[in-house]
Design a protein around this motif. Structure first.
Motif, PDB file in Angstrom:
ATOM      1  N   LEU A  23     -14.471  28.899  18.086  1.00  0.00           N
ATOM      2  CA  LEU A  23     -14.613  28.720  19.535  1.00  0.00           C
ATOM      3  C   LEU A  23     -15.077  27.307  19.867  1.00  0.00           C
ATOM      4  O   LEU A  23     -14.602  26.681  20.815  1.00  0.00           O
ATOM      5  N   ARG A  24     -16.003  26.784  19.087  1.00  0.00           N
ATOM      6  CA  ARG A  24     -16.555  25.458  19.365  1.00  0.00           C
ATOM      7  C   ARG A  24     -15.587  24.334  19.006  1.00  0.00           C
ATOM      8  O   ARG A  24     -15.801  23.187  19.397  1.00  0.00           O
ATOM      9  N   ALA A  25     -14.514  24.667  18.292  1.00  0.00           N
ATOM     10  CA  ALA A  25     -13.514  23.658  17.929  1.00  0.00           C
ATOM     11  C   ALA A  25     -12.347  23.618  18.915  1.00  0.00           C
ATOM     12  O   ALA A  25     -11.383  22.883  18.701  1.00  0.00           O
ATOM     13  N   GLN A  26     -12.432  24.364  20.006  1.00  0.00           N
ATOM     14  CA  GLN A  26     -11.305  24.488  20.914  1.00  0.00           C
ATOM     15  C   GLN A  26     -11.096  23.248  21.788  1.00  0.00           C
ATOM     16  O   GLN A  26     -12.046  22.601  22.230  1.00  0.00           O
ATOM     17  N   SER A  27      -9.809  22.957  22.055  1.00  0.00           N
ATOM     18  CA  SER A  27      -9.457  21.837  22.925  1.00  0.00           C
ATOM     19  C   SER A  27      -9.887  22.099  24.369  1.00  0.00           C
ATOM     20  O   SER A  27     -10.193  21.156  25.111  1.00  0.00           O
ATOM     21  N   LEU A  28      -9.887  23.347  24.776  1.00  0.00           N
ATOM     22  CA  LEU A  28     -10.394  23.745  26.091  1.00  0.00           C
ATOM     23  C   LEU A  28     -11.647  24.569  25.844  1.00  0.00           C
ATOM     24  O   LEU A  28     -11.569  25.733  25.464  1.00  0.00           O
ATOM     25  N   PRO A  29     -12.812  24.002  26.026  1.00  0.00           N
ATOM     26  CA  PRO A  29     -14.051  24.721  25.693  1.00  0.00           C
ATOM     27  C   PRO A  29     -14.352  25.840  26.672  1.00  0.00           C
ATOM     28  O   PRO A  29     -13.994  25.781  27.853  1.00  0.00           O
ATOM     29  N   ILE A  30     -15.001  26.868  26.166  1.00  0.00           N
ATOM     30  CA  ILE A  30     -15.483  27.926  27.050  1.00  0.00           C
ATOM     31  C   ILE A  30     -16.781  27.457  27.704  1.00  0.00           C
ATOM     32  O   ILE A  30     -17.463  26.571  27.201  1.00  0.00           O
ATOM     33  N   ASP A  31     -17.117  28.059  28.851  1.00  0.00           N
ATOM     34  CA  ASP A  31     -18.299  27.647  29.604  1.00  0.00           C
ATOM     35  C   ASP A  31     -19.522  28.487  29.282  1.00  0.00           C
ATOM     36  O   ASP A  31     -20.651  28.037  29.501  1.00  0.00           O
ATOM     37  N   GLU A  32     -19.318  29.699  28.793  1.00  0.00           N
ATOM     38  CA  GLU A  32     -20.456  30.522  28.384  1.00  0.00           C
ATOM     39  C   GLU A  32     -19.985  31.557  27.378  1.00  0.00           C
ATOM     40  O   GLU A  32     -18.840  32.000  27.406  1.00  0.00           O
ATOM     41  N   HIS A  92      -5.842  28.135  15.518  1.00  0.00           N
ATOM     42  CA  HIS A  92      -5.582  26.806  16.047  1.00  0.00           C
ATOM     43  C   HIS A  92      -6.619  26.422  17.097  1.00  0.00           C
ATOM     44  O   HIS A  92      -7.280  27.284  17.696  1.00  0.00           O
ATOM     45  N   ASP A  93      -6.691  25.112  17.352  1.00  0.00           N
ATOM     46  CA  ASP A  93      -7.711  24.614  18.273  1.00  0.00           C
ATOM     47  C   ASP A  93      -7.305  24.730  19.746  1.00  0.00           C
ATOM     48  O   ASP A  93      -8.090  24.395  20.633  1.00  0.00           O
ATOM     49  N   ASP A  94      -6.080  25.197  20.030  1.00  0.00           N
ATOM     50  CA  ASP A  94      -5.671  25.385  21.423  1.00  0.00           C
ATOM     51  C   ASP A  94      -5.520  26.858  21.786  1.00  0.00           C
ATOM     52  O   ASP A  94      -4.816  27.214  22.720  1.00  0.00           O
ATOM     53  N   TRP A  95      -6.177  27.710  21.033  1.00  0.00           N
ATOM     54  CA  TRP A  95      -6.176  29.165  21.277  1.00  0.00           C
ATOM     55  C   TRP A  95      -6.547  29.485  22.724  1.00  0.00           C
ATOM     56  O   TRP A  95      -5.788  30.151  23.454  1.00  0.00           O
ATOM     57  N   GLY A 300      -0.980  23.267  18.919  1.00  0.00           N
ATOM     58  CA  GLY A 300      -2.327  22.809  18.600  1.00  0.00           C
ATOM     59  C   GLY A 300      -2.510  22.431  17.142  1.00  0.00           C
ATOM     60  O   GLY A 300      -1.601  22.563  16.310  1.00  0.00           O
ATOM     61  N   ARG A 301      -3.698  21.965  16.843  1.00  0.00           N
ATOM     62  CA  ARG A 301      -4.068  21.605  15.468  1.00  0.00           C
ATOM     63  C   ARG A 301      -4.577  22.845  14.747  1.00  0.00           C
ATOM     64  O   ARG A 301      -5.425  23.562  15.247  1.00  0.00           O
ATOM     65  N   SER A 311     -23.715  29.169   8.363  1.00  0.00           N
ATOM     66  CA  SER A 311     -25.059  28.878   8.797  1.00  0.00           C
ATOM     67  C   SER A 311     -25.252  27.404   9.094  1.00  0.00           C
ATOM     68  O   SER A 311     -26.114  27.027   9.883  1.00  0.00           O
ATOM     69  N   GLU A 312     -24.422  26.534   8.463  1.00  0.00           N
ATOM     70  CA  GLU A 312     -24.550  25.097   8.701  1.00  0.00           C
ATOM     71  C   GLU A 312     -23.620  24.616   9.807  1.00  0.00           C
ATOM     72  O   GLU A 312     -24.017  23.952  10.741  1.00  0.00           O
ATOM     73  N   GLU A 313     -22.325  25.002   9.711  1.00  0.00           N
ATOM     74  CA  GLU A 313     -21.348  24.413  10.600  1.00  0.00           C
ATOM     75  C   GLU A 313     -21.312  25.069  11.977  1.00  0.00           C
ATOM     76  O   GLU A 313     -21.087  24.415  12.969  1.00  0.00           O
ATOM     77  N   ALA A 314     -21.493  26.383  12.058  1.00  0.00           N
ATOM     78  CA  ALA A 314     -21.421  27.042  13.352  1.00  0.00           C
ATOM     79  C   ALA A 314     -22.586  26.641  14.230  1.00  0.00           C
ATOM     80  O   ALA A 314     -22.474  26.646  15.457  1.00  0.00           O
ATOM     81  N   LEU A 315     -23.697  26.313  13.637  1.00  0.00           N
ATOM     82  CA  LEU A 315     -24.881  25.946  14.422  1.00  0.00           C
ATOM     83  C   LEU A 315     -24.965  24.453  14.659  1.00  0.00           C
ATOM     84  O   LEU A 315     -25.812  23.995  15.424  1.00  0.00           O
ATOM     85  N   GLY A 316     -24.092  23.670  14.013  1.00  0.00           N
ATOM     86  CA  GLY A 316     -24.170  22.215  14.100  1.00  0.00           C
ATOM     87  C   GLY A 316     -23.689  21.650  15.419  1.00  0.00           C
ATOM     88  O   GLY A 316     -23.149  22.319  16.260  1.00  0.00           O
TER      89      GLY A 316
END
Length: 316
Positions: A23-32, A92-95, A300-301, A311-316
């Motif tokens: 979710l955090r890698a998306q080209s269109l980010p979510i707002d919440e 993909h990053d444009d999901w 998308g990519r 634990s490292e990347e999702a919280l980064g």
């Protein structure tokens, strides 16, 4: 438009961080990001309190798929609401962008995306997914098949009437019927795929198909399935699966194929009494073979999860 995401979860410690990473890698980010937890005991609850913006709790005694979605969406502020299971993750990053784009058509109220398996997915389950979720999008679908493990809806339409809280399953199809019945449209987005991880034992598979058949029976009171029909469907599915494995030169366990299909259709038979309406919808539910079609191109990519340390990347 503002986009909220609602994720239902129960003991998803092994999967949920991968979803958040995607979710955090998306080209269109979510707002919440809103989590609806129905009583996790494996550490999921503590994790989502860090990962999410809002955590909604629902007691197991109250749980239904429809009720948990309604509780989560009621907390959302977005114009569009992305709905997904905690054990999916985007390819993909444009999901998000691909599904959101379909709402440019003001008549679209509900979009569901493609689902594919990963290395953990049973061969027969892969065949089910390929049948339910073809590689070509449908801008305005005529029948109400949908699946909210990977979906997005227009919140203003949901505000008029939410998901049925008393169905044992198929609340996604029931809401799709409602949407189409009030003049809105349902779309399928093949270019918004997620990996859907099903790590179920045979009892869980059997019960999943049983509760879905029970829900279908409630929606269509005349629906029936005789024991001989269930056995015929199971046997034909086993044969088609094994032939498909030979054609694709995929190594599969014949015993696993038999166990999957027998539990699938035994559960389905248990959920019905015995004939089925709506042939087009049933064709999606009971997995016919599909001829080859040219897939929609992906824009998308592709996301890489190699060496993913949640634990490292999702919280980064």
């Amino acid at each position: 438009m503002r986009i909220s995401a609602v994720v239902r979860c129960l003991n998803e410690i092994e999967h949920i961080e991968r979803l958040v990473f995607g979710l955090r890698a998306q080209s269109l980010p979510i707002d919440e990001l809103i989590f609806v937890d129905s009583g996790s005991t494996d550490g999921t609850l503590e994790l989502i309190e860090d990962l999410g913006d809002i955590v909604v709790h629902i007691d197991r005694s109250e749980f239904s798929f429809g009720r948990s979605l309604n509780r989560g969406i009621s907390q959302a502020s977005g114009d569009l609401v992305l709905i997904c299971s905690a054990h999916v993750y985007p390819s993909h990053d444009d999901w998000v962008e691909q599904m959101a784009r379909m709402f440019d058509n003001g008549r679209i109220a509900y979009v569901y995306g493609r689902q594919i398996g990963d290395h953990r997915t049973k061969f027969s389950e892969l065949r089910v997914m390929k049948s339910w979720f073809p590689p070509v999008s449908t801008a305005a679908q005529s029948h109400p098949f949908a699946n909210n493990a990977n979906a997005m809806l227009r919140r203003s339409v949901w505000c008029e009437r939410g998901f049925d809280e008393y169905l044992t399953g198929l609340e996604d199809i029931e809401w799709a019927r409602y949407v189409q019945g009030i003049g809105f449209e349902l779309a399928y987005c093949a270019t918004a795929p997620v990996f859907h991880v099903h790590e179920e034992n045979w009892s869980t598979i059997r019960n999943r198909y049983r509760r879905e058949a029970m829900a279908y029976k409630k929606m269509f009171p005349g629906a029936e399935m005789a024991a001989v029909q269930a056995m015929r469907l199971a046997c034909s599915s086993v044969i088609l699966d094994l032939l498909a494995s030979l054609k694709s030169r995929t190594a599969v366990s014949p015993l696993e194929v038999v166990q999957f299909r027998m539990n699938q259709f035994y559960g389905t038979w248990k959920g019905y009494a015995s004939g089925m309406p709506d042939a087009e919808l049933i064709s999606r539910l009971y997995y016919p073979r599909r001829t080859g079609v040219e897939a929609d191109s992906m824009n998308g990519r592709a996301l890489s999860y190699d060496g993913f340390s949640a634990s490292e990347e999702a919280l980064g």
